[in-house]
Design a protein around this motif. Structure first.
Motif, PDB file in Angstrom:
ATOM      1  N   ALA A 245       1.449   5.058  -6.516  1.00 36.13           N
ATOM      2  CA  ALA A 245       0.020   5.546  -6.279  1.00 36.13           C
ATOM      3  C   ALA A 245      -0.355   6.696  -7.386  1.00 36.13           C
ATOM      4  O   ALA A 245      -1.519   6.593  -7.659  1.00 36.13           O
ATOM      5  CB  ALA A 245      -0.075   6.293  -4.736  1.00 36.13           C
TER       6      ALA A 245
ATOM      7  N   GLU B 198       1.283  -3.435  -8.682  1.00 35.87           N
ATOM      8  CA  GLU B 198       1.802  -2.148  -8.581  1.00 35.87           C
ATOM      9  C   GLU B 198       2.701  -1.808  -9.601  1.00 35.87           C
ATOM     10  O   GLU B 198       3.632  -2.688 -10.194  1.00 35.87           O
ATOM     11  CB  GLU B 198       2.408  -1.870  -7.170  1.00 35.87           C
TER      12      GLU B 198
ATOM     13  N   ASN C 214     -13.992   8.386  -7.456  1.00 34.15           N
ATOM     14  CA  ASN C 214     -13.050   7.558  -6.944  1.00 34.15           C
ATOM     15  C   ASN C 214     -13.367   7.313  -5.373  1.00 34.15           C
ATOM     16  O   ASN C 214     -12.914   6.230  -4.941  1.00 34.15           O
ATOM     17  CB  ASN C 214     -11.554   8.173  -7.167  1.00 34.15           C
ATOM     18  N   ARG C 215     -13.876   8.227  -4.743  1.00 32.55           N
ATOM     19  CA  ARG C 215     -14.088   8.264  -3.178  1.00 32.55           C
ATOM     20  C   ARG C 215     -14.956   7.041  -2.988  1.00 32.55           C
ATOM     21  O   ARG C 215     -14.812   6.254  -2.195  1.00 32.55           O
ATOM     22  CB  ARG C 215     -14.489   9.382  -2.762  1.00 32.55           C
TER      23      ARG C 215
ATOM     24  N   GLY D  17     -13.123   3.425  -4.904  1.00 24.95           N
ATOM     25  CA  GLY D  17     -11.727   3.139  -4.305  1.00 24.95           C
ATOM     26  C   GLY D  17     -10.870   2.383  -5.391  1.00 24.95           C
ATOM     27  O   GLY D  17      -9.983   1.653  -5.341  1.00 24.95           O
TER      28      GLY D  17
ATOM     29  N   CYS E 147      -8.219   3.898  -7.177  1.00 22.33           N
ATOM     30  CA  CYS E 147      -6.844   4.436  -6.709  1.00 22.33           C
ATOM     31  C   CYS E 147      -6.804   5.127  -5.304  1.00 22.33           C
ATOM     32  O   CYS E 147      -7.850   5.466  -4.779  1.00 22.33           O
ATOM     33  CB  CYS E 147      -6.190   5.126  -7.742  1.00 22.33           C
ATOM     34  N   ASP E 148      -5.562   5.393  -4.904  1.00 19.11           N
ATOM     35  CA  ASP E 148      -5.497   6.272  -3.625  1.00 19.11           C
ATOM     36  C   ASP E 148      -6.087   7.669  -3.848  1.00 19.11           C
ATOM     37  O   ASP E 148      -5.868   8.257  -4.811  1.00 19.11           O
ATOM     38  CB  ASP E 148      -3.863   6.400  -3.465  1.00 19.11           C
ATOM     39  N   GLN E 149      -6.936   7.966  -2.958  1.00 13.53           N
ATOM     40  CA  GLN E 149      -7.632   9.194  -2.997  1.00 13.53           C
ATOM     41  C   GLN E 149      -6.816  10.550  -3.161  1.00 13.53           C
ATOM     42  O   GLN E 149      -6.838  11.526  -3.821  1.00 13.53           O
ATOM     43  CB  GLN E 149      -8.976   9.428  -2.092  1.00 13.53           C
TER      44      GLN E 149
ATOM     45  N   ALA F  76      -3.626  10.576  -4.075  1.00 15.50           N
ATOM     46  CA  ALA F  76      -2.864  10.448  -5.177  1.00 15.50           C
ATOM     47  C   ALA F  76      -3.600  11.270  -6.518  1.00 15.50           C
ATOM     48  O   ALA F  76      -3.344  11.908  -6.762  1.00 15.50           O
ATOM     49  CB  ALA F  76      -2.361   9.382  -5.590  1.00 15.50           C
TER      50      ALA F  76
END
Length: 342
Positions: free
Chosen positions: A143, A195, A277-278, A281, A283-285, A287
């Motif tokens: 992540a 991944e 990013n929120r 989406g 990447c994982d917020q 991270a």
């Protein structure tokens, strides 16, 4: 052995481009032939060398070794892609002609990839030798590594092992449109379909010398890497201005380069990344929050002499609020500690 592949495909195909590498190619090859895991082919692609590189490779007697020779110097990207086309293995491992792989490298990467089928690309930590002896810290968590791609490639290129099926299924290869950052562009494209991960163990010794790509081609490399950064930022829905991109790149480089930044402007840009990013989406917020928190701490530490109430400024930022309070308080206290003498 010259270009004469055997009947049975090996588990791993190793691609090693070589150009005027006579001084080091023998040691690089021996480090591959000495791996504890032996089901591989080593494909050395000589890119029109004029110093006897091909002769050195041709005299090494091992049935796993294949030598391909370009008719003239075609450059790294064309040479890498020729090597990829010659691969027959399930996995492709990269290796450079002046580095040294530690004996357990392939076994460790293979064990990890077998245990994590969702991961398509796996690198390792490295230590440098030659001009400087260092251990380079890398991002290992998938992540965090995806978030890191917004700033840099996240991998040491010659350590990487990846699944060849992903290349074939998605038509991936090294892109000549990104000279000297072709690896960064490739990992960004891999990230859209799989991944990524790094192993924390040092499994390759990376030679530092004045002839490295980063030394000889820095302006071109930076321009190519900036193209990838722009493309990654577009995945967040952001069209970065030249000033914003320069700020973004400087945050990636860290201190002392970040001393040239305006703290409020840099903080605002990182907050923009989080908000974008929120929505997107990419990447994982969590991270990305962790990654930017670390950059915010280092920025405040670099500027703390001139930053009014540095600890409080650090704590009050929206870049800090998402982290556990105990971490925030401890890092705020670290900002108040005097620097150690060099």
């Amino acid at each position: 052995m010259l270009d004469e592949p055997g009947a049975l495909a090996p588990r791993i195909s190793v691609v090693m481009p070589a150009y005027n590498a006579a001084a080091h190619v023998g040691a690089a090859i021996e480090s591959i032939l000495g791996q504890t895991y032996g089901d591989f082919e080593l494909i050395v692609v000589d890119d029109g060398s004029t110093d006897g590189t091909a002769g050195i490779v041709g005299r090494l007697a091992d049935p796993r070794l294949r030598l391909l020779r370009n008719p003239r110097n075609l450059g790294l990207v064309a040479t890498l892609n020729r090597g990829l086309r010659a691969c027959r293995g399930e996995l492709v491992a990269r290796m450079d002609a002046d580095d040294v792989s530690l004996p357990g490298r392939f076994a460790a990467q293979l064990r990890f990839l077998d245990a994590h089928p969702e991961v398509g690309v796996c690198g390792t930590s490295i230590e440098t030798f030659g001009a400087r002896a260092e251990r380079w810290t890398i991002v290992c968590d998938p992540a965090l590594l995806r978030a890191e791609l917004l700033f840099s490639s996240g991998f040491s290129h010659p350590t990487v092992m990846f699944r060849r099926a992903l290349l074939l299924r998605h038509g991936l290869q090294y892109d000549p449109a990104y000279p000297h950052a072709e690896d960064y562009a490739l990992w960004a494209r891999f990230a859209a379909v799989t991944e990524l991960a790094n192993l924390p163990e040092v499994l390759l010794r990376y030679r530092l010398h004045g002839g490295s790509v980063s030394e000889r081609h820095h302006p071109v490399q930076q321009a190519s890497a900036d193209r990838v950064r722009r493309e990654q930022l577009r995945r967040l829905g952001l069209e970065a201005s030249d000033r914003q991109l320069a700020l973004h790149r400087t945050l990636m480089r860290g201190a002392p380069h970040t001393l040239a930044l305006d703290v409020a402007e840099a903080e605002g840009w990182m907050a923009t990344l989080l908000a974008a990013n929120r929505r997107a989406g990419y990447c994982d917020q969590g991270a990305l929050s962790e990654l930017l928190y670390e950059k915010w701490f280092k920025l405040c530490r670099a500027h703390r002499v001139h930053l009014h109430a540095a600890g409080l400024r650090f704590l009050e930022s929206p870049l800090s609020r998402g982290m556990p309070l105990v971490n925030r308080l401890a890092d705020s206290a670290r900002l108040l500690m005097p620097r150690r003498a060099a």
